[in-house]
Design a protein around this motif. Structure first.
Motif, PDB file in Angstrom:
ATOM      1  N   LYS A   2       0.848  -1.186   0.000  1.00 40.26           N
ATOM      2  CA  LYS A   2       0.000   0.000   0.000  1.00 40.26           C
ATOM      3  C   LYS A   2       0.888   1.242   0.000  1.00 40.26           C
ATOM      4  O   LYS A   2       1.984   1.242   0.569  1.00 40.26           O
ATOM      5  CB  LYS A   2      -0.910  -0.008   1.232  1.00 40.26           C
ATOM      6  N   LYS A   3       0.418   2.317  -0.623  1.00 44.47           N
ATOM      7  CA  LYS A   3       1.173   3.564  -0.648  1.00 44.47           C
ATOM      8  C   LYS A   3       0.235   4.725  -0.404  1.00 44.47           C
ATOM      9  O   LYS A   3      -0.812   4.837  -1.046  1.00 44.47           O
ATOM     10  CB  LYS A   3       1.894   3.745  -1.979  1.00 44.47           C
ATOM     11  N   ARG A   4       0.615   5.604   0.520  1.00 45.58           N
ATOM     12  CA  ARG A   4      -0.188   6.779   0.823  1.00 45.58           C
ATOM     13  C   ARG A   4       0.691   8.028   0.807  1.00 45.58           C
ATOM     14  O   ARG A   4       1.890   7.954   1.095  1.00 45.58           O
ATOM     15  CB  ARG A   4      -0.879   6.626   2.189  1.00 45.58           C
ATOM     16  N   VAL A  17       5.074   3.646   2.175  1.00 50.20           N
ATOM     17  CA  VAL A  17       4.806   2.479   1.350  1.00 50.20           C
ATOM     18  C   VAL A  17       5.232   1.217   2.095  1.00 50.20           C
ATOM     19  O   VAL A  17       6.238   1.211   2.800  1.00 50.20           O
ATOM     20  CB  VAL A  17       5.535   2.583  -0.012  1.00 50.20           C
ATOM     21  N   GLY A  20       0.052  -3.404   4.128  1.00 47.32           N
ATOM     22  CA  GLY A  20      -1.111  -2.607   4.489  1.00 47.32           C
ATOM     23  C   GLY A  20      -1.234  -2.239   5.949  1.00 47.32           C
ATOM     24  O   GLY A  20      -1.417  -1.064   6.288  1.00 47.32           O
ATOM     25  N   ASP A  24      -1.036   1.459   7.570  1.00 43.08           N
ATOM     26  CA  ASP A  24      -2.224   1.966   8.261  1.00 43.08           C
ATOM     27  C   ASP A  24      -1.873   2.540   9.632  1.00 43.08           C
ATOM     28  O   ASP A  24      -2.486   3.519  10.080  1.00 43.08           O
ATOM     29  CB  ASP A  24      -3.271   0.860   8.427  1.00 43.08           C
ATOM     30  N   HIS A  27      -0.510   5.879   9.041  1.00 46.93           N
ATOM     31  CA  HIS A  27      -1.627   6.715   8.586  1.00 46.93           C
ATOM     32  C   HIS A  27      -2.455   7.219   9.765  1.00 46.93           C
ATOM     33  O   HIS A  27      -2.968   8.341   9.726  1.00 46.93           O
ATOM     34  CB  HIS A  27      -2.510   5.908   7.634  1.00 46.93           C
TER      35      HIS A  27
END
Length: 360
Positions: A2-4, A17, A20, A24, A27
């Motif tokens: 996952k990448k945010r 990155v 997940g 999270d 995040h």
């Protein structure tokens, strides 16, 4: 994977990155700054999960203090703090883009943002002339009121009281300042049971599960004799419903909060030199482990003194303040409703006790 992506008030961007669940967790700390679309050329790239340090930095490096491997702009080490264990690699500390590689055990991810992400954010903002101070800050009468303090002094309890009476929210953990402008830094509040006792009204809006978590973690802290200090984190809007977040405001006043043994709130004047010295010490307390990483990096790399983190921060502060006298407020160790009334009195704040009821 996952990448945010995140954007801190258009001052700095970074991405995270990795697997997940690990992404999270990061995040959770920075959700307020999340970008809806990918960002090109981020300032900081955080990669969580497994990595091969030998592949990244090679087999030739210098060893500092028996555990830090340093090669050019790259530093690697395996480290631990209480039950947390991790390994990290930071590349490009003095470049436009800095990379952080991090992998650790379950508890290791609890220190990722505090030991790595936030210190690197502060370092890069500092290089651009911004000062990121450990503090709470509120918005009142069109200006920002910032009150730096070390942990457990009473800044969060004071801030919650002011928000409950109608002030706007800017930050609780860190505040960003440059050229007389204050920028918000909304991250989850880290609450203890004493915050609930000092601010009983917050229980009205807070979810039952949050109150239970605070109680459980308080007992874990006590039963472990202070070893397991894992506070519960709650978003500001789940503590003070309807609170207004002010992203930017002119700096109105900054006052240092310090805990002391007296029973009444006491205000005293300090010189500009002492004021800046205390601000630097407050920030150093928050970056103890990262300071050691920087020392290992500076040991190998030829970085001019004026470009080193703490020297540049002191220079930024000297140019930020122009007055000759500043204030420090001594806060009693036992914070009560009377303490908050005394703080308002020494600052000249008047409140009707309801939302929107503040005046100066």
């Amino acid at each position: 994977m996952k990448k945010r992506f995140y954007n801190i008030n258009n001052l700095m961007t970074f991405s995270v990155v990795g697997p997940g669940k690990k992404v999270d967790y990061v995040h959770r700390q920075y959700s307020y700054f999340q970008c809806k679309k990918p960002v090109d050329n981020v300032d900081i790239e955080v990669r969580v999960g497994r990595f091969d340090e030998n592949k990244i930095m090679g087999n030739e490096y210098e060893v500092v203090n028996r555990k830090y491997r340093v090669r050019g702009d790259t530093i690697f080490a395996e480290d631990s703090y209480k039950a947390a264990k991790w390994k990290f690699l930071i590349a490009g500390l003095q470049k436009r883009k800095t990379q952080i590689f991090f992998d650790g055990n379950y508890w290791g991810y609890y220190i990722l943002y505090k030991f790595f992400i936030e210190p690197v954010i502060r370092l890069k903002l500092n290089d651009r002339g911004y000062f990121m101070i450990h503090s709470s800050s509120v918005f009142v009468d069109g200006k920002a009121f910032v009150f730096p303090a070390s942990p457990s002094v009473g800044k969060t309890s004071t801030m919650l009281n002011w928000l409950h009476s109608g002030m706007g929210f800017i930050a609780d953990e860190y505040t960003i300042i440059k050229d007389g402008q204050v920028f918000s830094y909304p991250t989850p509040l880290r609450l203890h049971d004493y915050n609930l006792k000092a601010n009983p009204y917050i229980c009205e809006d807070m979810l039952a599960i949050d109150k239970l978590q605070i109680s459980i973690r308080t007992w874990i802290f006590r039963l472990s004799f202070g070893y397991a200090d894992v506070t519960h984190e709650v978003d500001i809007w789940n503590v003070i419903r309807g609170v207004k977040i002010q992203d930017k405001a002119p700096l109105g006043q900054m006052v240092i909060f310090t805990k002391y043994s007296g029973e009444k709130v006491h205000v005293k004047k300090v010189s500009k030199k002492k004021f800046i010295e205390k601000l630097l010490i407050i920030d150093r307390f928050e970056t103890t482990r990262f300071n050691e990483y920087l020392d290992a990096y500076y040991y190998v790399n030829d970085v001019p003194k004026e470009e080193r983190f703490w020297d540049r921060m002191e220079s930024n502060l000297l140019s930020m303040f122009s007055g000759s006298e500043y204030q420090e407020i001594n806060i009693p160790a036992h914070y009560t409703e009377e303490t908050f009334k005394d703080i308002n009195e020494v600052l000249g704040y008047k409140t009707s006790g309801v939302r929107g009821g503040y005046s100066v």
